[in-house]
Enzyme design. Sequence first.
Site, mmCIF file in Angstrom:
data_model
loop_
_atom_site.group_PDB
_atom_site.id
_atom_site.type_symbol
_atom_site.label_atom_id
_atom_site.label_comp_id
_atom_site.label_asym_id
_atom_site.label_seq_id
_atom_site.Cartn_x
_atom_site.Cartn_y
_atom_site.Cartn_z
ATOM 1 N N LEU A 1 0.866 -1.197 0.000
ATOM 2 C CA LEU A 1 0.000 0.000 0.000
ATOM 3 C C LEU A 1 0.890 1.231 0.000
ATOM 4 C CD1 LEU A 1 -2.847 0.836 2.528
ATOM 5 C CD2 LEU A 1 -0.722 2.148 2.587
ATOM 6 N N ASP B 1 0.104 5.754 -1.170
ATOM 7 C CA ASP B 1 -0.744 6.931 -0.923
ATOM 8 C C ASP B 1 -2.244 6.661 -0.726
ATOM 9 O OD1 ASP B 1 1.655 7.588 -2.078
ATOM 10 O OD2 ASP B 1 0.810 8.755 -3.703
ATOM 11 N N GLN C 1 -3.159 3.456 -3.102
ATOM 12 C CA GLN C 1 -2.260 2.838 -4.068
ATOM 13 C C GLN C 1 -1.983 1.414 -3.585
ATOM 14 O OE1 GLN C 1 -0.374 4.597 -7.069
ATOM 15 N NE2 GLN C 1 -2.553 4.944 -6.823
ATOM 16 N N SER D 1 -1.895 8.019 -8.232
ATOM 17 C CA SER D 1 -2.717 8.710 -7.233
ATOM 18 C C SER D 1 -3.686 9.726 -7.819
ATOM 19 C CB SER D 1 -1.815 9.406 -6.215
ATOM 20 O OG SER D 1 -1.267 8.430 -5.372
ATOM 21 N N ASP E 1 -0.972 13.287 -9.886
ATOM 22 C CA ASP E 1 -1.728 13.306 -8.637
ATOM 23 C C ASP E 1 -2.783 14.418 -8.591
ATOM 24 O OD1 ASP E 1 0.170 11.362 -8.082
ATOM 25 O OD2 ASP E 1 1.448 12.700 -6.915
ATOM 26 N N GLU F 1 5.009 16.169 -5.171
ATOM 27 C CA GLU F 1 4.006 15.130 -5.392
ATOM 28 C C GLU F 1 2.770 15.451 -4.557
ATOM 29 O OE1 GLU F 1 6.150 11.091 -6.642
ATOM 30 O OE2 GLU F 1 6.273 11.395 -4.501
HETATM 31 C C1 FRU Z 1 3.707 9.355 -4.097
HETATM 32 C C2 FRU Z 1 3.619 8.791 -5.510
HETATM 33 C C3 FRU Z 1 2.705 9.627 -6.389
HETATM 34 C C4 FRU Z 1 2.263 8.640 -7.443
HETATM 35 C C5 FRU Z 1 2.146 7.381 -6.636
HETATM 36 C C6 FRU Z 1 2.478 6.121 -7.381
HETATM 37 O O1 FRU Z 1 4.081 8.398 -3.165
HETATM 38 O O2 FRU Z 1 4.896 8.689 -6.091
HETATM 39 O O3 FRU Z 1 3.300 10.792 -6.906
HETATM 40 O O4 FRU Z 1 1.063 9.002 -8.048
HETATM 41 O O5 FRU Z 1 3.010 7.511 -5.526
HETATM 42 O O6 FRU Z 1 2.229 5.006 -6.585
#
Ligand code: FRU
Length: 474
Positions: free
Chosen positions: A40, A42, A58, A102, A170, A223
């Site tokens: 797991l 974000d 995630q 994300s 994101d 991010e």
């Molecule tokens: C942050 C990140 C986001 C991306 C996701 C991929 O932890 O790198 O920027 O969308 O994780 O899992």
Amino acid sequence: MNVLTRTWKGLIAEKLEAYGKTEGQRWRPRLHIAPPVGWLNDPNGLCQYQGVYHAFYQFSPFDPKGGLKFWGHCTSRDLLHWRFEGTALAPDEAYDCHGVYSGSALVEDGQLSFYYTGNVKRTGDYDYIRTGRESNTVRAVSVDGMQFEGKRLLMSNGDYPEDLTCHVRDPKVWKQEGRYYMVQGARTAEDKGVALLFESEDGEHWSCLHRLETKEPFGYMWECPDVFQVDGYTVLSISPQGVKADGLKYNNVYQSVTTFLDGDFREAAVREDFRELDAGFDFYAPQSFQAEDGRRIQIGWMGMPDVDAYYTNPSVEDGWQHTLTLPRELSVRDRVLCQKPVRELDDWWNFFIPFVNTYSDVPGDCFEVAASGTGGEFRLVLAGGLELSWKEEEGIFWMSFTDQRLGAGRARRGRAVEKLTDLRIIVDVSCVEVFLNGGREVFSTRFYPDREEIGVELRASGFDGRICLHREGT
Ligand code: FRU
């Protein structure tokens, strides 16, 4: 549902079935969201829809060390007890084939809209920063919060400003004054982290309106940006990469920080007075949402990317890794963004053991130590090897692993705390979250006790409080 979606669903169901219900429970928390199997990161798509809280995350079901990203899904009625609902979004289109990255949820008119990044990494000789990667902005919808459909590609790299690298991702979407807004994190060609602000009239057609950025670079990539209102302030929350450690600040590989935007966010400049949201080892990529009762609630990933050189969580041996934090209510006091565990937790504790300065016992595997005082000294040791300490004369609050095995390689973090008036230390099997001074400072960490019950040794002067527990049938 296309054939890829069906195939993924079948494979994930098999994986869950094969994993069984009893394995991997050793460090599984009771109140924190954890994946049923696999990895797991974000929190995504946080929302409350028709009374039910939804948290997505995630999710890499096939490997506890990460891999292809899906959106895991769970629901709750009280923000404390979560039910795994399956995989909501899978990489099953050309524009998201290397990961459903994300994104966020927008609740509107009996429908949920999800905005996320479709990740594509082309095969070839690319650096994957300036070339070789697609960051697609995708929308999906759901009417019942359980079926997710109607994926549509809204934007791809050619639609973003020209001076950016391929790293744009994101999307966090909200509606304000009849218009839709979206922030996305990005890395410019000059390696500067920025947040792009997009605007739309219909939630489908977007144009880039403004760039939220500092004068001087603060990291090379931002991010998971988030923009929201709390107590009359507009908060910008970002997770920058490439910020150097500065004394006790910015000691993790990557950070999560906030600042306030003055004036209209559509044209605001970003001041550099960032505050780290969390001073512990395990906190990254937080996202907020507004509950139906108006509360602004934030959840973070209780983990960190790219830490392999420092520590490995032993739950990997059990086939899963990482959790989210407890949901935290946000407020602003004296121009400081404060966090506290959602009030549902206060209602859940129903058994209390008072103490004055000292306490030494084994209260269980899920409890809170709540204390307040007027100064002096505080020292609490959990499971014989995680020390939380503060001395008025030093003015620093420390979170230190004196037992390296317990911290799986984590060492020590500190934060300047001149006066310590109150503490809440929440322990949930392998998750520890510490809230100081009304949530002005927070420390989060994972830890790995070798017993089922966690010992507490408290020696303080000038502090009293209580151990809070939940006992069934009380
Ligand atoms: C942050 C990140 C986001 C991306 C996701 C991929 O932890 O790198 O920027 O969308 O994780 O899992």
